[in-house]
Design an enzyme around this catalytic site. Structure first.
Site, short mmCIF file in Angstrom:
data_model
loop_
_atom_site.label_atom_id
_atom_site.label_comp_id
_atom_site.label_asym_id
_atom_site.label_seq_id
_atom_site.Cartn_x
_atom_site.Cartn_y
_atom_site.Cartn_z
N GLU A 1 -61.77 19.92 -41.48
CA GLU A 1 -62.49 20.35 -40.25
C GLU A 1 -62.56 22.00 -40.27
OE1 GLU A 1 -61.80 18.14 -36.75
OE2 GLU A 1 -61.96 19.70 -35.62
N GLU B 1 -65.23 22.74 -42.71
CA GLU B 1 -66.63 22.18 -42.22
C GLU B 1 -66.94 23.02 -41.27
OE1 GLU B 1 -66.31 18.82 -39.66
OE2 GLU B 1 -68.40 18.34 -39.63
N SER C 1 -67.82 16.93 -35.15
CA SER C 1 -67.32 17.27 -36.60
C SER C 1 -67.43 15.65 -37.05
CB SER C 1 -65.80 17.67 -36.41
OG SER C 1 -65.03 16.96 -37.81
N LYS D 1 -57.18 4.27 -29.69
CA LYS D 1 -56.72 4.49 -31.02
C LYS D 1 -56.75 2.97 -31.62
CE LYS D 1 -55.96 8.59 -32.21
NZ LYS D 1 -56.99 9.35 -33.09
N GLU E 1 -60.55 2.70 -31.89
CA GLU E 1 -61.02 3.41 -32.97
C GLU E 1 -60.63 2.73 -34.23
OE1 GLU E 1 -58.72 7.02 -33.96
OE2 GLU E 1 -60.76 7.93 -34.68
N GLU F 1 -67.06 1.60 -39.03
CA GLU F 1 -67.21 2.64 -39.87
C GLU F 1 -65.78 3.10 -40.58
OE1 GLU F 1 -68.82 2.14 -36.53
OE2 GLU F 1 -67.86 4.53 -36.23
N CYS G 1 -53.07 14.62 -26.20
CA CYS G 1 -52.60 13.40 -26.77
C CYS G 1 -50.98 12.95 -25.84
CB CYS G 1 -52.16 13.27 -28.03
SG CYS G 1 -53.99 13.68 -29.08
#
Lengths: 596, 418
Positions: A282, A285, A322, A361, A364, A369, A511
């Protein structure tokens, strides 16, 4: 200059008390060491005065202390025969509609209704019981909603609408038929719910809970064919101890490694490692985008609740996210490729298990993907609470465990990795690395105090080789909205962008305040967990992601370079806009089951 | 009968929307008179007329107008969410004398300095809403509404909003919530709507009947008003009589009229009077003792009740009070807003017990339990709705407890001898 707060004098049960004008009576009482029983009231949420349990007498009139503010000269009585009887009657009326299955309930021992019934000495329920026979909604990959147990206090709605600004659940129907449900006939699985689990955290009863995966883990552990590989998220290490009588913020990571081995996990890794890996990707990026000046601001993508929120409500800003997967998914991808190859284990035999502070999560991990290696990055996600249950089931005395290290190759971590669990932590970690890569100089001071703390939106300007980098950090999705609306407005008006880099975490506190953390989880406890993470960070020898030796080795032997071809295949992803109120027929809706 | 009337004077024309006819009977004279004086004077006159809110609470109208904080664009809202069972007076006004409401609202708007008004009409009145829209348009055409009303500097306009069909929305704070697009939940007071109402603006909420009497203050004069009825509840009132009388319907009589006179006006009771409920479903139930009660705010309050909407439901000797209990509790259970626990759970349990009694599954203990529940509700409910459930249910248990006990024992209704 803040105005000097005016104080007023009231009496509580005859004792004079001086308090700031406008304080809620229930809070004022606690300062006089009187704990008024409450049910729908929660210190973190705006009071609604729904349940009536907090009834008190003020100057001869019965009022709700959670919505009454102190005024000069109030004479408050917090307990008299009428108050005690009324409180008990309200409880009895609730219990007449509430299932009597405390022993089987996931909230057993942690249920506020149960506590109150004990405290107010409800010994029998004079009324006839009636069952409501409402559906149990299991359509969400993360959250189960059992409307039979719901007492309708509205806390979940309050947090969903006002703290998170998601608006997945509402009161429906009227009068005694009032229930909590999703809008437009949707379910938890089909609605705009982002699975953050804050409703679970604030639910006083067992109506909302995580979709459990404990049995699947036991099965995998018992299967000799399977190799179970675990990872533990940053925020878990400063919270799990609470389940075993330890203080919030106490660092228990060494005990967690030990406990997982006792449970039969084959390899114990750490999500902190992949947090460092995320920063490599990241941070790189960000520097690329900054150089080219395109798709700025860059917005972090570690929080899956936030990702779904963005896909639903800010599809126009998706190009700014991102493309990095979250640390959980990066770890999973590396386990099933790099680690599998190194050990010669076929990925099909590996069960990738993660321990997360988060309910989203679970959602996710099953996104389509998330299987770029040909295998699911992560097979099973457990919340912090579920791991605690496994430890208790196995009879492990967690607090007595001797600390152990994790297994090599995917577990070394820096202080930057550990603060991923805190709001502002991803930003701070990224800045540490981006600064050193960009300037080629060593940071004089690694702490970025401007992005720490529990303020809803934090802003800072950081100088990077002569460029002023404007950053913003938001936690809690209603705060994210504020930042994103500014970006959206600036884009629409063609004004210069207000920020270069934005961190968003879906849950208040980051978190550490996730929907899977030990209960209760009020904001003040989340702050203590934050302090625990920062304490570990400052005690670690390595505090920058790019200095993590195992991360360096991973690039050297496998990934080659950050943002390179292989990282792009394995560690990056993409996002799709979502239609928030898809009203077409959805197969998930058929799965809403009735109580077993 | 030979007594003063006001609203019903306007309700005699075949076409309620005939503007000419309305004007020929003195319509919009009140507005002309009001616009000719400063707003403070208008309020002073309403105050001196002693007009009190006809929605049920009986709050002095002029005092309410005066308390509207004028600095921040106030709104005027007509409460036309007439949900009280046995009540059909607002409907009658809107069907037969719609311009009275418009005129009254416009005067109120002028008095408090509002530029916009809303009529919040219950969802069950779609046809009436249609008529009102036409009436508003006609009034606008004739410059009784809109920009520069009657050539003065005052501008005011009215929009209609349909309710979603909840009883509790009759409460002014719940109504405002509903008007703003929220669930119709009552709100905490203070702040009062006159300080902070619609979208944070000061808001005057008046009942349709209250507003319809406002023009009378200016055409007939405040003193005409105070001459009728008792000193502290002056003026006329629309009473809705239903149930076991020979001529149920709407009657406009002076405040303070004794119940027996009202029932005589309604053709007298069919058979023997057993019970009468005054003020709506949330009002108390009386036996024939009530015949001498003067029907005004203060007298009924002294009897532990309320004038409420002015609904009078008459039950004769053939009526089964267990059934009355079931119907009443079911109504509460359906019509509670469901916000607070004592009311949400209490009404549910009351309904459950009353239905069991009716189905022959009643228990002797129910009577005590019901009483406990309504006591809890009266102490701990959030809004007046939940608190008031104790009145009808408690009264029925007091007055007709033996009848209900007999029903439970025989598992059916036992007809009275005679």
């Amino acid at each position: 200059m803040a105005k000097q707060a005016k104080t007023v004098t009231i009496t509580i049960n005859g004792t004079p008390l001086e308090v700031e004008e406008g304080t809620l009576l229930v809070d004022a009482a606690s300062r006089a060491d009187v704990e008024i029983p409450t049910l729908c009231y929660h210190e973190d949420l705006s009071p609604r005065g729904i349940c009536g349990i907090c009834l008190v007498k003020v100057n001869g009139e019965y009022v709700r202390s959670c919505i009454t503010r102190v005024r000069e000269g109030m004479e408050v009585v917090t307990s008299d025969p009428v108050i005690r009887e009324t409180r008990r009657k309200i409880l009895e009326l609730i219990l007449a509609t509430h299932p009597d299955d405390c022993l089987k309930c996931i909230k057993h021992g942690k249920c506020e209704l149960q506590d109150l019934a004990e405290r107010l000495e409800v010994r029998s329920i004079p009324y006839d019981k009636y069952e409501r026979g409402l559906p149990v909604d299991r359509t969400s990959p993360s959250i189960v909603r059992d409307m039979n147990k719901c007492i309708g206090c509205g806390r979940c709605i309050e947090v969903c609408h006002h703290v998170q600004s998601v608006g997945a659940i509402f009161f429906h129907n009227r009068g005694s038929h009032t229930i909590v449900a999703n809008a437009a006939g949707q379910t938890m699985g089909t609605s705009v719910c982002v699975a953050c689990g804050q409703c679970v955290v604030y639910c006083p009863v067992g109506a909302l809970y995580e979709k459990e995966a404990v049995e699947r883990v036991w099965e995998a552990l018992a299967d000799p064919e399977k190799v179970v590989v675990a990872q533990i998220a940053p925020a878990v290490r400063v919270a799990l101890g609470e389940e075993f009588g330890m203080k919030p913020g106490e660092l228990v990571i060494g005990k967690i490694y030990a406990a997982l081995r006792r449970l039969g996990v084959d390899y114990v890794f750490d999500t902190n490692f992949s947090a460092d890996l995320t920063i490599m990707e990241e941070g790189t990026e960000f520097l690329h985008r900054l150089e080219k000046g395109e798709r700025l601001p860059l917005i972090t993508s570690c929080s899956p609740g936030w990702i779904k929120f963005a896909e639903t409500y800010y599809p126009d800003l998706l190009p700014h996210l991102s493309t990095c997967k979250s640390p959980q998914q990066m770890m999973g991808a590396v386990v099933k490729t790099y680690f599998a190859q190194a050990k010669g284990i076929p990925p099909s035999r590996i069960v990738s298990l993660s321990i997360m502070p988060c309910t989203a999560k679970k959602f996710e991990a099953q996104r389509e993907e998330m299987r770029d290696s040909g295998f699911w990055d992560v097979d099973i996600v457990l919340t912090t609470r579920e791991l605690a249950r496994m430890i208790r089931q196995a009879g492990i005395r967690f607090d007595q465990l001797k600390e152990e290290p994790a297994d090599p190759v995917l577990s070394s971590y820096s202080g930057a990795g550990t603060i991923f669990g805190a709001t502002g932590g991803v930003m701070e970690a990224a800045l540490r690395t981006a600064y050193e890569i960009k300037t080629g100089k060593s940071l004089p001071k690694v702490e970025f105090a401007q992005v720490r703390g529990v303020k809803g939106v934090k802003e800072a300007v950081i100088e990077l080789n002569g460029t002023q980098i404007r950053v913003a950090v938001a936690h809690g999705l209603s705060n994210a909205r504020k930042v994103l609306d500014r970006v959206r407005e600036a884009k629409e008006r063609g004004e210069p962008l207000p920020y270069h880099f934005i961190e968003v975490m879906a849950c208040p506190g980051g978190c550490v305040g996730g929907g899977g953390q030990p209960l209760p989880s009020p904001l003040k406890k989340r702050e203590e967990r934050l302090m625990g993470l920062y304490a570990e960070d400052s005690a670690l020898p390595v505090r920058k992601s790019h200095e993590n030796p195992e991360v360096r080795a991973l690039y050297e032997h496998f990934l080659k370079e950050p943002n390179g071809e292989l990282p792009h295949t394995l560690l990056h992803t993409h996002y799709e806009p979502r239609d928030p109120y898809r009203l077409r027929k959805n197969p998930l809706r058929e799965q809403v089951s009735t109580p077993e | 009968m030979n007594h003063a009337r006001f609203i019903l004077e306007f309700a005699v024309d075949r076409d309620a929307f005939d503007m000419e006819a309305y004007i020929s009977r003195g319509g919009f004279m009140g507005l002309r008179q009001a616009l000719a004086r400063p707003p403070a004077k208008v309020i002073a006159e309403v105050k001196s007329s002693g007009l009190r809110g006809r929605g049920g609470a009986g709050f002095p109208t002029g005092v309410k107008w005066e308390s509207v904080q004028r600095h921040k664009e106030p709104y005027v809202v007509a409460n036309a969410d007439e949900g009280e069972p046995g009540t059909f007076k607002d409907r009658y006004i809107m069907e037969h004398a719609p311009y009275l409401l418009i005129e009254g609202m416009t005067i109120a708007g002028y008095a408090v300095g509002a530029r916009r008004g809303f009529i919040y009409i219950r969802g069950e009145y779609p046809a009436i809403a249609k008529g009102l829209i036409k009436a508003v348009e006609d009034a606008r055409k004739h410059h009784f509404l809109g920009e520069k009303i009657l050539g003065t500097d005052y501008s005011f306009d009215i929009s209609l909003r349909m309710g979603g069909g909840s009883y509790v929305v009759g409460d002014e704070t719940a109504l405002l919530n509903s008007l703003m697009g929220n669930r119709g939940y009552p709100m905490m007071k203070p702040p009062y709507p006159t300080e902070e109402g619609l979208w944070g603006h000061p808001t005057l909420v008046n009942n349709v009947e209250t507003l319809a009497y406002v023009p009378a203050v200016f055409t007939k004069g405040a003193s005409w008003f105070t001459q009728i009825g008792p000193e502290h509840s002056p003026g006329l009132k629309l009473f809705c009589v239903s149930g076991d009388v020979h001529a149920p319907g709407l009657y406009e009589l002076p405040m303070g009229v004794p119940l027996h006179e009202l029932l005589e006006a309604a053709g007298g009771v069919k058979g023997r009077l057993k019970a009468v409920q005054i003020g709506g479903t949330a009002g108390p139930v009386y036996d024939d003792r009530a015949l001498s009660f003067p029907l005004d705010y203060d007298s009924l309050r002294a009897e532990g009740g309320a004038l409420g909407s002015g609904a009078v439901v008459v039950m004769n000797h053939t009526r089964n009070m267990a059934e009355f209990l079931e119907v009443t509790t079911r109504f509460f259970s359906e019509e509670s807003c469901g916000q607070c626990f004592p009311c949400r759970y209490g009404t549910r349990q009351l309904e459950f017990m009353a239905r069991n009694i009716m189905m022959g599954k009643g228990k002797e203990e129910y009577l005590d339990e019901m009483r406990e529940i309504v006591t809890t509700m009266s102490v701990a409910s959030f809004c007046p709705f939940g608190k008031s459930v104790a009145l009808p249910v408690g009264n029925v248990l007091d007055l007709f407890g033996d009848e209900i006990r007999t029903f439970i024992a025989h598992q059916r209704y036992v007809k009275e001898a005679g």
